[in-house]
Design a protein around this motif. Structure first.
Motif, PDB file in Angstrom:
ATOM      1  N   ARG A   1      -2.773   1.873 -11.664  1.00  0.00           N
ATOM      2  CA  ARG A   1      -4.179   1.723 -11.282  1.00  0.00           C
ATOM      3  C   ARG A   1      -4.768   2.934 -10.576  1.00  0.00           C
ATOM      4  O   ARG A   1      -5.987   3.160 -10.634  1.00  0.00           O
ATOM      5  CB  ARG A   1      -4.340   0.480 -10.407  1.00  0.00           C
ATOM      6  CG  ARG A   1      -3.632   0.561  -9.069  1.00  0.00           C
ATOM      7  CD  ARG A   1      -3.700  -0.760  -8.323  1.00  0.00           C
ATOM      8  NE  ARG A   1      -2.933  -0.702  -7.085  1.00  0.00           N
ATOM      9  CZ  ARG A   1      -2.656  -1.773  -6.360  1.00  0.00           C
ATOM     10  NH1 ARG A   1      -3.090  -2.956  -6.750  1.00  0.00           N
ATOM     11  NH2 ARG A   1      -1.949  -1.635  -5.248  1.00  0.00           N
ATOM     12  N   ASP A   2      -3.958   3.733  -9.880  1.00  0.00           N
ATOM     13  CA  ASP A   2      -4.493   4.871  -9.120  1.00  0.00           C
ATOM     14  C   ASP A   2      -4.458   6.184  -9.894  1.00  0.00           C
ATOM     15  O   ASP A   2      -4.711   7.244  -9.322  1.00  0.00           O
ATOM     16  CB  ASP A   2      -3.692   5.044  -7.820  1.00  0.00           C
ATOM     17  CG  ASP A   2      -3.893   3.883  -6.863  1.00  0.00           C
ATOM     18  OD1 ASP A   2      -4.991   3.287  -6.874  1.00  0.00           O
ATOM     19  OD2 ASP A   2      -2.960   3.558  -6.104  1.00  0.00           O
TER      20      ASP A   2
ATOM     21  N   GLN B   1      -4.701   6.954 -17.440  1.00  0.00           N
ATOM     22  CA  GLN B   1      -3.696   6.479 -16.495  1.00  0.00           C
ATOM     23  C   GLN B   1      -2.283   6.766 -16.982  1.00  0.00           C
ATOM     24  O   GLN B   1      -1.418   7.233 -16.221  1.00  0.00           O
ATOM     25  CB  GLN B   1      -3.875   4.971 -16.267  1.00  0.00           C
ATOM     26  CG  GLN B   1      -5.103   4.613 -15.446  1.00  0.00           C
ATOM     27  CD  GLN B   1      -5.324   3.123 -15.375  1.00  0.00           C
ATOM     28  OE1 GLN B   1      -4.840   2.358 -16.221  1.00  0.00           O
ATOM     29  NE2 GLN B   1      -6.064   2.676 -14.369  1.00  0.00           N
TER      30      GLN B   1
ATOM     31  N   ASP C   1       0.832  -1.209   0.000  1.00  0.00           N
ATOM     32  CA  ASP C   1       0.000   0.000   0.000  1.00  0.00           C
ATOM     33  C   ASP C   1       0.863   1.254   0.000  1.00  0.00           C
ATOM     34  O   ASP C   1       1.671   1.462   0.910  1.00  0.00           O
ATOM     35  CB  ASP C   1      -0.915   0.026   1.233  1.00  0.00           C
ATOM     36  CG  ASP C   1      -1.965  -1.065   1.195  1.00  0.00           C
ATOM     37  OD1 ASP C   1      -2.353  -1.469   0.079  1.00  0.00           O
ATOM     38  OD2 ASP C   1      -2.399  -1.517   2.268  1.00  0.00           O
TER      39      ASP C   1
END
Length: 342
Positions: A170-171, A179, A110
């Motif tokens: 992905r973020d 992206q 994370d």
């Protein structure tokens, strides 16, 4: 040379790096880069390893990897040995190409995909000759550099089929085009300011992650481990941690400033204070939160951040006196923190 501490488990993420022997070139011609990437992809498939990003520089390389099995060492040994044999046979030479064992930081899942990948991709523009160029010229160098995954992650060129881009991107948006564009802008922000090695903020450089993640690694993999002598220093650091008073005493001994004075905001020796801040930031994160560290030094949180920024600026500028002082103080901290032998 101290043997790097290894933590291996299924699903682990790693930042892997290795240099040329005696800092010599690893990649001397185009065929070398191509052969290394070919073998990286081949062994990634064989060992079920995901390659998330990479950068090959003339005398070293970086790779961001995920191992589906607990097999990082076997994967890296196969990759580096295969490449070394190829070069030695082709050039009719013998001996080592790489400098000792590879370095590997285990990375928390994370919060570090984009940060670490950006740091890796900015390597070509951190070369001294390029750092002095205007921003637009550095942007051109970054976009044209062929031996990293930056072009593939930003849509500037097709990437190898074995490169896994999803986790890094992905973020950054809701579709692939968005992206890629957002990630490119994120990396290019690093052309306008110094991007710190994420590991610099860690109290143990072999683990990149939050205090909770470091504690999980300690509890699950290290508390009962008995390793060879070369790994003991770093292993003991992880097993025992660093207390604020240990760091304070080491800094006082190295700077010649009394501990009671050094921890006071009225200390007149700013460099000694900045050195202490740099040390507690590196070594005490696992035992005290940043706010508590600031209070222990008689600082507000913003004052603690400003002092940290001064130290990072001197490190980024390559100040030799600062680097020498940090090394001396760090050795003092680690010496004090090791358990006495009986």
């Amino acid at each position: 040379m101290a043997r790097p501490l290894r933590v291996e488990y299924a699903g682990a993420l790693y930042h892997v790096m290795n240099r040329g022997n005696r800092r010599a070139r690893v990649f001397r011609r185009r065929a070398d880069y191509e052969m290394f990437l070919d073998r990286l992809g081949r062994f990634a498939k064989e060992f079920d390893v995901d390659v998330l990003s990479y950068c090959l520089m003339p005398n070293h390389f970086h790779a961001f990897l995920r191992t589906r099995e607990a097999n990082l060492s076997r994967f890296m040994q196969s990759l580096l040995t295969s490449y070394t044999v190829f070069v030695n046979r082709r050039d009719r030479t013998s001996g080592h190409i790489f400098q000792g064992r590879f370095k590997a930081q285990v990375v928390e899942s994370d919060g570090y995909f984009a940060t670490l990948s950006r740091y890796i991709h900015l390597n070509p523009v951190r070369v001294q000759a390029v750092k002095a160029l205007p921003v637009e010229e550095r942007r051109r160098v970054l976009g044209e550099f062929r031996w990293s995954s930056f072009r593939a992650l930003t849509g500037l060129a097709a990437g190898p089929t074995w490169l896994k881009t999803e986790d890094v991107l992905r973020d950054f948006g809701t579709n692939a085009r968005e992206q890629m564009r957002e990630y490119r802008l994120y990396v290019e922000e690093g052309l306008m300011r110094e991007v710190e090695d994420p590991a610099e903020a860690m109290r143990v450089r072999s683990i990149l992650g939050s205090d909770t993640f470091v504690e999980w690694i300690r509890r699950e993999f290290l508390l009962q481990r008995v390793n060879g002598e070369d790994e003991q220093n770093e292993l003991r650091r992880l097993q025992s941690g660093f207390e604020f008073d240990v760091v304070l005493r080491a800094a006082a001994a190295a700077t010649g400033v009394r501990a009671t004075v050094l921890r006071s905001r009225r200390c007149a020796d700013r460099q000694a204070r900045d050195l202490l801040v740099a040390l507690v930031r590196r070594y005490c994160r696992g035992t005290m939160l940043p706010g508590a560290l600031a209070r222990a030094l008689g600082l507000s949180y913003s004052g603690f951040v400003h002092a940290s920024d001064r130290g990072r600026a001197r490190a980024a500028a390559g100040d030799p006196a600062w680097a020498k002082a940090i090394t001396r103080l760090a050795q003092g901290v680690e010496k004090m923190s090791l358990p006495r032998q009986v």
